[in-house]
Design a protein around this motif. Structure first.
Motif, PDB file in Angstrom:
ATOM      1  N   MET A  27       0.839  -1.181   0.000  1.00 30.93           N
ATOM      2  CA  MET A  27       0.000   0.000   0.000  1.00 30.93           C
ATOM      3  C   MET A  27       0.883   1.242   0.000  1.00 30.93           C
ATOM      4  N   GLN A  28       0.510   2.223  -0.779  1.00 26.64           N
ATOM      5  CA  GLN A  28       1.171   3.522  -0.773  1.00 26.64           C
ATOM      6  C   GLN A  28       0.235   4.522  -0.114  1.00 26.64           C
ATOM      7  N   ILE A  29       0.691   5.151   0.959  1.00 24.19           N
ATOM      8  CA  ILE A  29      -0.119   6.159   1.650  1.00 24.19           C
ATOM      9  C   ILE A  29       0.018   7.473   0.890  1.00 24.19           C
ATOM     10  N   THR A  30      -1.106   8.052   0.532  1.00 23.25           N
ATOM     11  CA  THR A  30      -1.093   9.295  -0.240  1.00 23.25           C
ATOM     12  C   THR A  30      -1.458  10.520   0.594  1.00 23.25           C
ATOM     13  N   ALA A  31      -1.998  10.307   1.770  1.00 23.47           N
ATOM     14  CA  ALA A  31      -2.348  11.409   2.667  1.00 23.47           C
ATOM     15  C   ALA A  31      -2.605  10.824   4.050  1.00 23.47           C
ATOM     16  N   SER A  32      -2.595  11.685   5.046  1.00 26.18           N
ATOM     17  CA  SER A  32      -2.930  11.276   6.407  1.00 26.18           C
ATOM     18  C   SER A  32      -4.051  12.161   6.918  1.00 26.18           C
ATOM     19  N   THR A  33      -4.968  11.556   7.646  1.00 23.19           N
ATOM     20  CA  THR A  33      -6.126  12.266   8.175  1.00 23.19           C
ATOM     21  C   THR A  33      -6.321  11.875   9.626  1.00 23.19           C
ATOM     22  N   VAL A  34      -6.646  12.856  10.446  1.00 22.69           N
ATOM     23  CA  VAL A  34      -7.032  12.612  11.828  1.00 22.69           C
ATOM     24  C   VAL A  34      -8.515  12.918  11.935  1.00 22.69           C
ATOM     25  N   SER A  35      -9.263  11.992  12.492  1.00 22.22           N
ATOM     26  CA  SER A  35     -10.691  12.179  12.697  1.00 22.22           C
ATOM     27  C   SER A  35     -10.925  12.529  14.158  1.00 22.22           C
ATOM     28  N   LEU A  36     -11.570  13.665  14.393  1.00 23.68           N
ATOM     29  CA  LEU A  36     -11.818  14.154  15.746  1.00 23.68           C
ATOM     30  C   LEU A  36     -13.315  14.198  16.014  1.00 23.68           C
ATOM     31  N   ASP A  38      -0.238  22.135   2.361  1.00 24.10           N
ATOM     32  CA  ASP A  38       1.119  21.755   2.746  1.00 24.10           C
ATOM     33  C   ASP A  38       1.123  20.362   3.375  1.00 24.10           C
ATOM     34  N   ALA A  39       2.100  20.077   4.189  1.00 23.68           N
ATOM     35  CA  ALA A  39       2.260  18.742   4.763  1.00 23.68           C
ATOM     36  C   ALA A  39       1.403  18.495   6.003  1.00 23.68           C
ATOM     37  N   ALA A  40       0.580  19.451   6.397  1.00 19.74           N
ATOM     38  CA  ALA A  40      -0.272  19.259   7.575  1.00 19.74           C
ATOM     39  C   ALA A  40      -1.251  18.115   7.342  1.00 19.74           C
ATOM     40  N   VAL A  41      -1.558  17.416   8.391  1.00 24.58           N
ATOM     41  CA  VAL A  41      -2.523  16.327   8.323  1.00 24.58           C
ATOM     42  C   VAL A  41      -3.909  16.879   7.990  1.00 24.58           C
TER      43      VAL A  41
END
Length: 132
Positions: free
Chosen positions: A1-10, A44-47
């Motif tokens: 798997m290639q991760i293309t983005a990161s997300t935090v769910s709040l 930018d690189a922010a989640v």
């Protein structure tokens, strides 16, 4: 798997309040939104962030009433002195003033209307010999 983005769910009590806070003060833009839900991103690189209302049925039953607590959303970058000044000028309460740790971490914190702690970090040369 290639991760293309990161997300935090709040999970928060008031999605609109957190959405306004992150878009007004922290440069996020809305990707999508519906009742009790907002997806936010930056260039930018922010989640990425997903804000879900407490009790939302998309959450597993045992997690619906939980709240984003015990979490620190940390952003590492440069120029945090100016960032703290900018946020203060916008009326954002600085909940932990800018400080420098002996191991070379400079940081300060703010808190969104739902209690989500946002920390800004900048790494510098350590001042204590044991960390140099």
């Amino acid at each position: 798997m290639q991760i293309t983005a990161s997300t935090v769910s709040l999970t928060v009590a008031d999605v609109a309040a957190s959405q306004r806070f992150f878009t007004t003060h922290l440069g996020y833009v809305e990707q999508a939104a519906a009742e009790g839900f907002a997806s936010l991103t930056r260039d930018d690189a922010a989640v990425d962030l997903v804000l879900l209302a407490r009790g939302n049925e998309v959450l597993p039953a045992d997690q619906r009433d939980q709240h984003a607590s015990g979490l620190i959303l940390a952003f590492t970058g440069t120029g945090i002195d100016k960032e703290e000044q900018r946020l203060r000028a916008e009326g954002v309460e600085i909940t932990m003033p800018l400080r420098e740790e002996p191991w070379g971490e400079r940081l300060f914190q703010i808190t969104d209307p739902n209690g989500v702690i946002v920390q800004f970090v900048e790494w510098v040369t350590p001042t204590a010999p044991e960390y140099a």
